[in-house]
Every structure is written in structure tokens, then in C-alpha cells.
Scaffold this motif. Structure first.
Motif, PDB file in Angstrom:
ATOM      1  N   GLY A 146       0.836  -1.188   0.000  1.00  0.00           N
ATOM      2  CA  GLY A 146       0.000   0.000   0.000  1.00  0.00           C
ATOM      3  C   GLY A 146       0.869   1.234   0.000  1.00  0.00           C
ATOM      4  N   ILE A 147       0.410   2.290  -0.668  1.00  0.00           N
ATOM      5  CA  ILE A 147       1.178   3.537  -0.786  1.00  0.00           C
ATOM      6  C   ILE A 147       0.288   4.710  -0.406  1.00  0.00           C
ATOM      7  CG2 ILE A 147       2.409   5.092  -2.349  1.00  0.00           C
ATOM      8  CD1 ILE A 147       3.269   2.713  -3.970  1.00  0.00           C
ATOM      9  N   GLN A 148       0.856   5.606   0.338  1.00  0.00           N
ATOM     10  CA  GLN A 148       0.185   6.842   0.740  1.00  0.00           C
ATOM     11  C   GLN A 148       1.012   8.022   0.234  1.00  0.00           C
ATOM     12  OE1 GLN A 148      -0.025   7.354   4.976  1.00  0.00           O
ATOM     13  NE2 GLN A 148      -0.715   9.479   4.849  1.00  0.00           N
ATOM     14  N   VAL A 149       0.378   8.967  -0.462  1.00  0.00           N
ATOM     15  CA  VAL A 149       1.007  10.213  -0.894  1.00  0.00           C
ATOM     16  C   VAL A 149       0.366  11.347  -0.114  1.00  0.00           C
ATOM     17  CG1 VAL A 149       1.448  11.790  -2.811  1.00  0.00           C
ATOM     18  CG2 VAL A 149       1.533   9.316  -3.179  1.00  0.00           C
ATOM     19  N   MET A 150       1.188  12.098   0.619  1.00  0.00           N
ATOM     20  CA  MET A 150       0.698  13.097   1.560  1.00  0.00           C
ATOM     21  C   MET A 150      -0.259  12.410   2.543  1.00  0.00           C
ATOM     22  SD  MET A 150       2.561  15.566   0.572  1.00  0.00           S
ATOM     23  CE  MET A 150       1.988  17.061   1.357  1.00  0.00           C
ATOM     24  N   ASP A 151      -1.528  12.795   2.605  1.00  0.00           N
ATOM     25  CA  ASP A 151      -2.433  12.159   3.563  1.00  0.00           C
ATOM     26  C   ASP A 151      -3.468  11.270   2.886  1.00  0.00           C
ATOM     27  OD1 ASP A 151      -3.794  14.160   2.303  1.00  0.00           O
ATOM     28  OD2 ASP A 151      -4.706  14.998   4.101  1.00  0.00           O
ATOM     29  N   GLN A 152      -3.205  10.834   1.644  1.00  0.00           N
ATOM     30  CA  GLN A 152      -4.181  10.048   0.900  1.00  0.00           C
ATOM     31  C   GLN A 152      -3.598   8.703   0.458  1.00  0.00           C
ATOM     32  OE1 GLN A 152      -7.200  11.874  -1.636  1.00  0.00           O
ATOM     33  NE2 GLN A 152      -5.871  13.653  -1.749  1.00  0.00           N
ATOM     34  N   ARG A 153      -4.393   7.673   0.595  1.00  0.00           N
ATOM     35  CA  ARG A 153      -4.039   6.332   0.134  1.00  0.00           C
ATOM     36  C   ARG A 153      -4.294   6.242  -1.367  1.00  0.00           C
ATOM     37  NH1 ARG A 153      -4.472   1.231   2.774  1.00  0.00           N
ATOM     38  NH2 ARG A 153      -3.714  -0.392   1.357  1.00  0.00           N
ATOM     39  N   LEU A 154      -3.378   5.621  -2.080  1.00  0.00           N
ATOM     40  CA  LEU A 154      -3.528   5.451  -3.517  1.00  0.00           C
ATOM     41  C   LEU A 154      -4.289   4.168  -3.817  1.00  0.00           C
ATOM     42  CD1 LEU A 154      -0.029   6.472  -4.962  1.00  0.00           C
ATOM     43  CD2 LEU A 154      -2.014   7.906  -4.458  1.00  0.00           C
ATOM     44  N   ILE A 155      -5.105   4.212  -4.884  1.00  0.00           N
ATOM     45  CA  ILE A 155      -5.775   3.030  -5.391  1.00  0.00           C
ATOM     46  C   ILE A 155      -5.414   2.877  -6.865  1.00  0.00           C
ATOM     47  CG2 ILE A 155      -7.657   3.202  -3.723  1.00  0.00           C
ATOM     48  CD1 ILE A 155      -9.392   4.409  -5.910  1.00  0.00           C
TER      49      ILE A 155
END
Length: 255
Positions: free
Chosen positions: A163-172
Motif C-alpha cells: 500500500g502507498i500513501q502520498v501526503m495524507d491520501q491512500r492510492l488506489i
């Protein structure tokens, strides 16, 4: 003494006619100016034309929409949580287990474990070349670009990130990294540097994938030359939130 030639006097009627025409043109100009002032005042109706909402800068509009999207995402997250609670109450244990597996695979659930944190930042103000022989930097040499963030995200996926998070959002799977000027546009919200990217997975594999990426290697040359920000941190206990945005596709085309 030198002889002076005497010129004949101009006809009085020609000079008089010129003065009359000049005065008429002057009056016409003042009348036209007064008409323009009246039309402008009537159109403004007592308001300042420069502060019309239609003249707001694009960046202000984007930030306003970003705040609205953030509020909408928070409301959507609450609704999704309520829907999950109802599904668990009404479903069988097998259904609940299947729902949890699907949510984990679609990045809807928080994720924790070992991982890597990568931080990118613009160069300091008034940055100059730090290496002899390197040319003076241009404006584009001192800021983070879309391809820099995308290169880190792609490398982490290749390294087996769960799982990857950029800033405060999870990527889908449908997340797209976009830059507008020197700001990041992600899933309807805007961010300014420094940009923080977190990935949960095997730290050795993640770091190897980052180190091997050619775009990141090129970026590191600018880090050394002009002082762009770059920081990689390993963690044995890293957590990323679940995705809280909409998962509905608005449109799709087949090839």
C-alpha cells in the motif's frame, strides 16, 4: 547686414478655419470621454470591477475546490464506515470475511507493517550550482515535477509495496498524480512541497527498486547540483490509512 526676405501674410480665413476645426475636435474628445465614464459607472453599479468573482486566480479556485473535496471525502468515509457496520451486522461470518478481504485488496482498510518513507522538496530559495562546472539553474531545475513524484510511486509498486500513501491520501488503482504549476493535484485536492510518500512492504526490496530507477537517479543528480530535497527513511512499523474517496467509475471506454 544681410537681406531679409519678407513672406506674405497668411490668409486670415485659412488660420481661422483651422482653429475652429481644432476646437470642434477637442470638444468631441471630451464628450466621448464623458460618455465612456458614464457607461463604465453604470455597468459597475457602485461595485469595483476589479474584484469581480470571475477574475479570481485559477490557483484560488483550485484551492477552494480542494477544501470542498476534502470535506466531501470526510463525509463519504463516515458513510462507508456505517455501511460496513450494517454489512457486518446482517451478514454471515463467511460474508464478513470475504468483505474484509475485498476491502484489504482495494485499499479501503488501513495497512501497517515495515516500510519506506520518501520525501521530496524544492531547492532552497536563491539556490545556485553546488558543483564546479555545472551551469546556473533555471526555474524548472529547482522545483519538484510530476515525473519525480510518479517515478517514486512507480518504483515502490515495482518493489512490492502492499500500500502507498502520498501526503495524507491512500492510492488506489485509479489514482493519478498530477502537478499544476508547482503544486500537486491528487484525487481532487492540492498540496505544496515537501511531498511525503509512504509505502508498506519489505524495506530492502522497496529501497532496491528506488535506487535502481533511472528517473530517480537523474533526479538525484539535481539534488547534488542544486540542493533539491531528498530523504529516504526505513521503518519497522509504518501505517497508511484506508482510501476514503469514491470508487465509482464515472466513464470508461473499451478498445
Amino acid at each position: 547686414m544681410p537681406n531679409l526676405s519678407i513672406l506674405p501674410e497668411p490668409a486670415p480665413t485659412r488660420a481661422g478655419g483651422t482653429r475652429i476645426v481644432g476646437r470642434a475636435l477637442t470638444c468631441a474628445v471630451f464628450a466621448l470621454a464623458g460618455l465612456l465614464f458614464y457607461v463604465s459607472a453604470h455597468a459597475a453599479r457602485g461595485t469595483d470591477l476589479r474584484t469581480d468573482d470571475s477574475l479570481l486566480r485559477l490557483s484560488d479556485v483550485i484551492r477552494q475546490r480542494s477544501a470542498q473535496n476534502q470535506q466531501a471525502q470526510a463525509q463519504l468515509a463516515d458513510q462507508q464506515e456505517r455501511a460496513e457496520e450494517l454489512a457486518q451486522q446482517q451478514g454471515s461470518p463467511a460474508d464478513t470475511a470475504l468483505l474484509g478481504a475485498l476491502q484489504q485488496g482495494s485499499a479501503l482498510e488501513p495497512l501497517a507493517g515495515p516500510g519506506l518513507t520518501v520525501t521530496l522538496n524544492d531547492a532552497p530559495p536563491n539556490a545556485t550550482a553546488r558543483i564546479p562546472g555545472v551551469p546556473a539553474p533555471g526555474v524548472n531545475d529547482l522545483v519538484i515535477h510530476q515525473q519525480d513524484i510518479q517515478a517514486v510511486v512507480n518504483a515502490l509498486w515495482r518493489g512490492g509495496a502492499e500500500g502507498i500513501q502520498v501526503m495524507d491520501q491512500r492510492l488506489i488503482s485509479t489514482s493519478a498524480v498530477r502537478c499544476v504549476g508547482n503544486t500537486l493535484l491528487l484525487q481532487g485536492r492540492v498540496y505544496s512541497p515537501p511531498y511525503v510518500i509512504r509505502a508498506v512492504g519489505r524495506t530492502e526490496a522497496l529501497r532496491s527498486a528506488v535506487d535502481a530507477d533511472p528517473t530517480i537517479r537523474n533526479y538525484l543528480q539535481y539534488v547534488q547540483a542544486y540542493g533539491l530535497g531528498w530523504k529516504v527513511q526505513e521503518s519497522g512499523d509504518l501505517s497508511v490509512p484506508g482510501y476514503s474517496g469514491t470508487v465509482d467509475l464515472r466513464s470508461a471506454t473499451g478498445q
